[in-house]
Design a protein around this motif. Structure first.
Motif, mmCIF file in Angstrom:
data_model
loop_
_atom_site.group_PDB
_atom_site.id
_atom_site.type_symbol
_atom_site.label_atom_id
_atom_site.label_comp_id
_atom_site.label_asym_id
_atom_site.label_seq_id
_atom_site.Cartn_x
_atom_site.Cartn_y
_atom_site.Cartn_z
ATOM 1 N N ARG A 10 -39.959 16.211 25.261
ATOM 2 C CA ARG A 10 -39.047 15.074 25.345
ATOM 3 C C ARG A 10 -39.037 14.309 24.027
ATOM 4 N NH1 ARG A 10 -40.030 9.371 28.282
ATOM 5 N NH2 ARG A 10 -37.953 8.492 27.995
ATOM 6 N N TYR A 11 -40.224 14.106 23.424
ATOM 7 C CA TYR A 11 -40.285 13.413 22.136
ATOM 8 C C TYR A 11 -39.523 14.204 21.071
ATOM 9 C CZ TYR A 11 -44.125 10.891 24.419
ATOM 10 O OH TYR A 11 -44.877 10.149 25.281
ATOM 11 N N MET A 12 -39.703 15.532 21.067
ATOM 12 C CA MET A 12 -38.981 16.377 20.119
ATOM 13 C C MET A 12 -37.479 16.242 20.308
ATOM 14 S SD MET A 12 -38.638 20.510 20.050
ATOM 15 C CE MET A 12 -37.489 20.311 21.422
ATOM 16 N N HIS A 13 -37.036 16.238 21.573
ATOM 17 C CA HIS A 13 -35.610 16.099 21.875
ATOM 18 C C HIS A 13 -35.057 14.795 21.303
ATOM 19 C CE1 HIS A 13 -31.855 15.880 24.156
ATOM 20 N NE2 HIS A 13 -32.220 14.683 24.559
ATOM 21 N N GLU A 14 -35.781 13.698 21.470
ATOM 22 C CA GLU A 14 -35.298 12.402 20.976
ATOM 23 C C GLU A 14 -35.260 12.369 19.456
ATOM 24 O OE1 GLU A 14 -33.870 10.342 22.724
ATOM 25 O OE2 GLU A 14 -34.477 10.937 24.741
ATOM 26 N N VAL A 15 -36.205 13.043 18.807
ATOM 27 C CA VAL A 15 -36.184 13.106 17.342
ATOM 28 C C VAL A 15 -34.960 13.888 16.874
ATOM 29 C CG1 VAL A 15 -37.371 13.968 15.281
ATOM 30 C CG2 VAL A 15 -38.686 12.861 17.100
ATOM 31 N N ILE A 16 -34.614 14.971 17.590
ATOM 32 C CA ILE A 16 -33.422 15.751 17.257
ATOM 33 C C ILE A 16 -32.170 14.894 17.408
ATOM 34 C CG2 ILE A 16 -31.955 17.681 17.979
ATOM 35 C CD1 ILE A 16 -34.490 19.211 18.708
ATOM 36 N N VAL A 17 -32.088 14.170 18.523
ATOM 37 C CA VAL A 17 -30.921 13.343 18.798
ATOM 38 C C VAL A 17 -30.786 12.206 17.782
ATOM 39 C CG1 VAL A 17 -29.894 11.720 20.442
ATOM 40 C CG2 VAL A 17 -30.875 13.865 21.257
ATOM 41 N N CYS A 18 -31.911 11.537 17.481
ATOM 42 C CA CYS A 18 -31.893 10.366 16.598
ATOM 43 C C CYS A 18 -31.944 10.732 15.114
ATOM 44 C CB CYS A 18 -33.058 9.429 16.928
ATOM 45 S SG CYS A 18 -33.005 8.755 18.607
ATOM 46 N N GLY A 19 -32.415 11.938 14.798
ATOM 47 C CA GLY A 19 -32.476 12.372 13.401
ATOM 48 C C GLY A 19 -33.675 11.853 12.642
ATOM 49 N N SER A 20 -34.555 11.116 13.314
ATOM 50 C CA SER A 20 -35.751 10.595 12.647
ATOM 51 C C SER A 20 -36.792 10.217 13.685
ATOM 52 C CB SER A 20 -35.409 9.364 11.802
ATOM 53 O OG SER A 20 -35.093 8.264 12.624
ATOM 54 N N ILE A 21 -38.049 10.206 13.236
ATOM 55 C CA ILE A 21 -39.141 9.797 14.121
ATOM 56 C C ILE A 21 -39.032 8.311 14.428
ATOM 57 C CG2 ILE A 21 -41.643 9.414 14.196
ATOM 58 C CD1 ILE A 21 -41.965 12.143 12.845
ATOM 59 N N ARG A 22 -38.679 7.521 13.426
ATOM 60 C CA ARG A 22 -38.562 6.080 13.645
ATOM 61 C C ARG A 22 -37.466 5.767 14.674
ATOM 62 N NH1 ARG A 22 -40.504 1.757 11.420
ATOM 63 N NH2 ARG A 22 -41.494 2.991 9.779
ATOM 64 N N GLY A 23 -36.316 6.460 14.557
ATOM 65 C CA GLY A 23 -35.237 6.235 15.507
ATOM 66 C C GLY A 23 -35.649 6.609 16.920
ATOM 67 N N ALA A 24 -36.364 7.742 17.066
ATOM 68 C CA ALA A 24 -36.837 8.160 18.381
ATOM 69 C C ALA A 24 -37.832 7.162 18.950
ATOM 70 C CB ALA A 24 -37.465 9.549 18.292
ATOM 71 N N ALA A 25 -38.721 6.650 18.071
ATOM 72 C CA ALA A 25 -39.726 5.675 18.504
ATOM 73 C C ALA A 25 -39.069 4.389 19.001
ATOM 74 C CB ALA A 25 -40.689 5.380 17.359
ATOM 75 N N GLU A 26 -38.038 3.935 18.293
ATOM 76 C CA GLU A 26 -37.334 2.728 18.718
ATOM 77 C C GLU A 26 -36.651 2.940 20.061
ATOM 78 O OE1 GLU A 26 -34.701 1.726 15.569
ATOM 79 O OE2 GLU A 26 -36.279 0.982 14.236
ATOM 80 N N LYS A 27 -36.042 4.099 20.247
ATOM 81 C CA LYS A 27 -35.349 4.384 21.497
ATOM 82 C C LYS A 27 -36.324 4.456 22.666
ATOM 83 C CE LYS A 27 -32.103 7.659 23.590
ATOM 84 N NZ LYS A 27 -31.292 8.887 23.347
ATOM 85 N N LEU A 28 -37.498 5.045 22.420
ATOM 86 C CA LEU A 28 -38.494 5.203 23.478
ATOM 87 C C LEU A 28 -39.431 4.011 23.577
ATOM 88 C CD1 LEU A 28 -39.405 8.952 22.815
ATOM 89 C CD2 LEU A 28 -38.025 8.059 24.695
ATOM 90 N N GLU A 29 -39.251 3.051 22.648
ATOM 91 C CA GLU A 29 -40.108 1.856 22.602
ATOM 92 C C GLU A 29 -41.572 2.255 22.463
ATOM 93 O OE1 GLU A 29 -39.139 -0.402 26.075
ATOM 94 O OE2 GLU A 29 -37.246 -1.144 25.237
ATOM 95 N N MET A 30 -41.818 3.097 21.483
ATOM 96 C CA MET A 30 -43.166 3.573 21.194
ATOM 97 C C MET A 30 -43.438 3.434 19.701
ATOM 98 S SD MET A 30 -43.199 7.034 23.531
ATOM 99 C CE MET A 30 -44.939 7.381 23.148
ATOM 100 N N SER A 31 -44.680 3.629 19.326
ATOM 101 C CA SER A 31 -45.050 3.590 17.914
ATOM 102 C C SER A 31 -44.637 4.892 17.227
ATOM 103 C CB SER A 31 -46.559 3.384 17.779
ATOM 104 O OG SER A 31 -46.979 3.624 16.451
ATOM 105 N N PRO A 32 -44.064 4.816 16.011
ATOM 106 C CA PRO A 32 -43.715 6.046 15.291
ATOM 107 C C PRO A 32 -44.910 6.970 15.092
ATOM 108 C CG PRO A 32 -42.688 4.159 14.251
ATOM 109 C CD PRO A 32 -43.631 3.612 15.282
ATOM 110 N N SER A 33 -46.100 6.394 14.916
ATOM 111 C CA SER A 33 -47.292 7.219 14.705
ATOM 112 C C SER A 33 -47.609 8.059 15.941
ATOM 113 C CB SER A 33 -48.490 6.336 14.349
ATOM 114 O OG SER A 33 -48.795 5.436 15.396
ATOM 115 N N VAL A 34 -47.335 7.495 17.125
ATOM 116 C CA VAL A 34 -47.578 8.248 18.358
ATOM 117 C C VAL A 34 -46.615 9.426 18.452
ATOM 118 C CG1 VAL A 34 -47.505 8.145 20.881
ATOM 119 C CG2 VAL A 34 -48.504 6.252 19.573
ATOM 120 N N ILE A 35 -45.349 9.157 18.162
ATOM 121 C CA ILE A 35 -44.349 10.239 18.189
ATOM 122 C C ILE A 35 -44.706 11.314 17.179
ATOM 123 C CG2 ILE A 35 -41.912 10.809 17.863
ATOM 124 C CD1 ILE A 35 -42.336 9.130 20.298
#
Length: 316
Positions: A10-35
């Motif tokens: 799921r995290y990988m999917h959000e990174v693909i959709v958002c194009g960045s780890i930071r964007g995925a982290a913001e969408k999932l409300e998580m820390s970029p380091s965790v992603i």
């Protein structure tokens, strides 16, 4: 290889959709380091890199694309299981998502959606209007169960369940010079008047482009839009002609305010309205029932007379 971690997928999917780890982290409300850490663990799990760094962000590798396809299949199968269980409860729960060409709204609501929602009030239904390319992509990627589009491109992952040819004509006000023709008009006749067209990538514009290629001409519209309402108002204002299909019997056509003039050209008789699902996707019971009703009750596909459908024509 052991069973893949669904959370990491799921995290990988959000990174693909958002194009960045930071964007995925913001969408999932998580820390970029965790992603980032979870992506690294997933890469270690499969033994292959998942992303390449590029100027505009992260791009998925072939391995990531394969995992994304696996995830779509898993979600579809999981949804199918859930809905099969719900089927045992008498379809008291479930959902159906559709992506459709704008011009089909009136007929779909009258003949299919209204009765369906009344009979199954607890089935959630989502309907989005979109361009033909967007409809095909939504079906291909399982964002929707059912697609209904005018003149879509062929795609190997999309199965056509029903199709109907629709002739394209010139929609004009009753007092327009083209309305007084007692024969099908020619393309030359059409080009002597101002013309309004849908924008790309709508299906009707593809027909126009094919017509231009076939006749080696260039059609320069006076107005372009992605709205059927704008095209209809353009014709009602007497500003010029609008290319539309002859589906249904709109209120304006019935009242005589507008006339749909046939155009004598084979290219303009080649377009189709198509009902689509993704090849190999197991549909939920609710989606299967919706598909069955569209095939059997929508006059366009069933062959039944269209009574009072406000088609507004298909300019999609």
């Amino acid at each position: 290889m052991k069973e893949l971690n669904q959370a990491r997928l799921r995290y990988m999917h959000e990174v693909i959709v958002c194009g960045s780890i930071r964007g995925a982290a913001e969408k999932l409300e998580m820390s970029p380091s965790v992603i980032s850490r979870q992506i690294q663990l997933l890469e270690k799990e499969i033994g292959l890199p998942l992303f390449e760094r590029r100027a505009r962000g992260l791009a998925p590798t072939d391995a990531a694309e394969m995992l994304e396809e696996f995830l779509r299949g898993y979600r579809a199968q999981h949804e199918h299981l859930q809905d099969r269980l719900q089927e045992l409860r008498g379809m008291r729960r479930g959902h159906v998502e559709l992506s459709i060409s704008e011009g089909m709204i009136e007929a779909l609501m009258q003949y299919v959606m209204g009765p369906f929602c009344q009979e199954f009030p607890n089935i959630r239904v989502g309907i989005n209007t979109a361009s033909v390319d967007e409809v095909v992509e939504a079906v291909r990627t399982d964002r929707v169960h059912i697609g209904l589009a005018f003149n879509p491109p062929v795609h190997p992952e999309v199965r056509i369940r029903a199709r109907q040819a629709l002739a394209v004509g010139a929609l004009v006000r009753a007092d327009h010079p083209l309305a007084r023709k007692r024969r099908p008009i020619t393309v030359k006749d059409l080009m002597q008047h101002p013309l309004a067209l849908m924008t790309a990538p709508y299906g009707l514009r593809r027909i126009v482009e094919l017509l231009e290629f076939t006749e080696k001409i260039h059609i320069s519209p006076a107005l372009t839009t992605n709205s059927l309402g704008v095209l209809r108002q353009y014709a009602l204002a007497g500003a010029g002609a609008v290319l539309m299909t002859d589906i249904g019997a709109s209120l304006d056509l019935s009242s005589g305010e507008l006339v749909l003039v046939p155009i004598a050209h084979p290219v303009l008789r080649q377009a189709e309205m198509q009902l689509m699902v993704r090849l190999g996707r197991p549909l939920s019971s609710a989606a299967t029932e919706m598909l069955r009703r569209i095939e059997s009750r929508l006059p366009l596909f069933s062959g039944h007379p269209r009574r009072g459908v406000r088609g507004d024509a298909i300019g999609v």
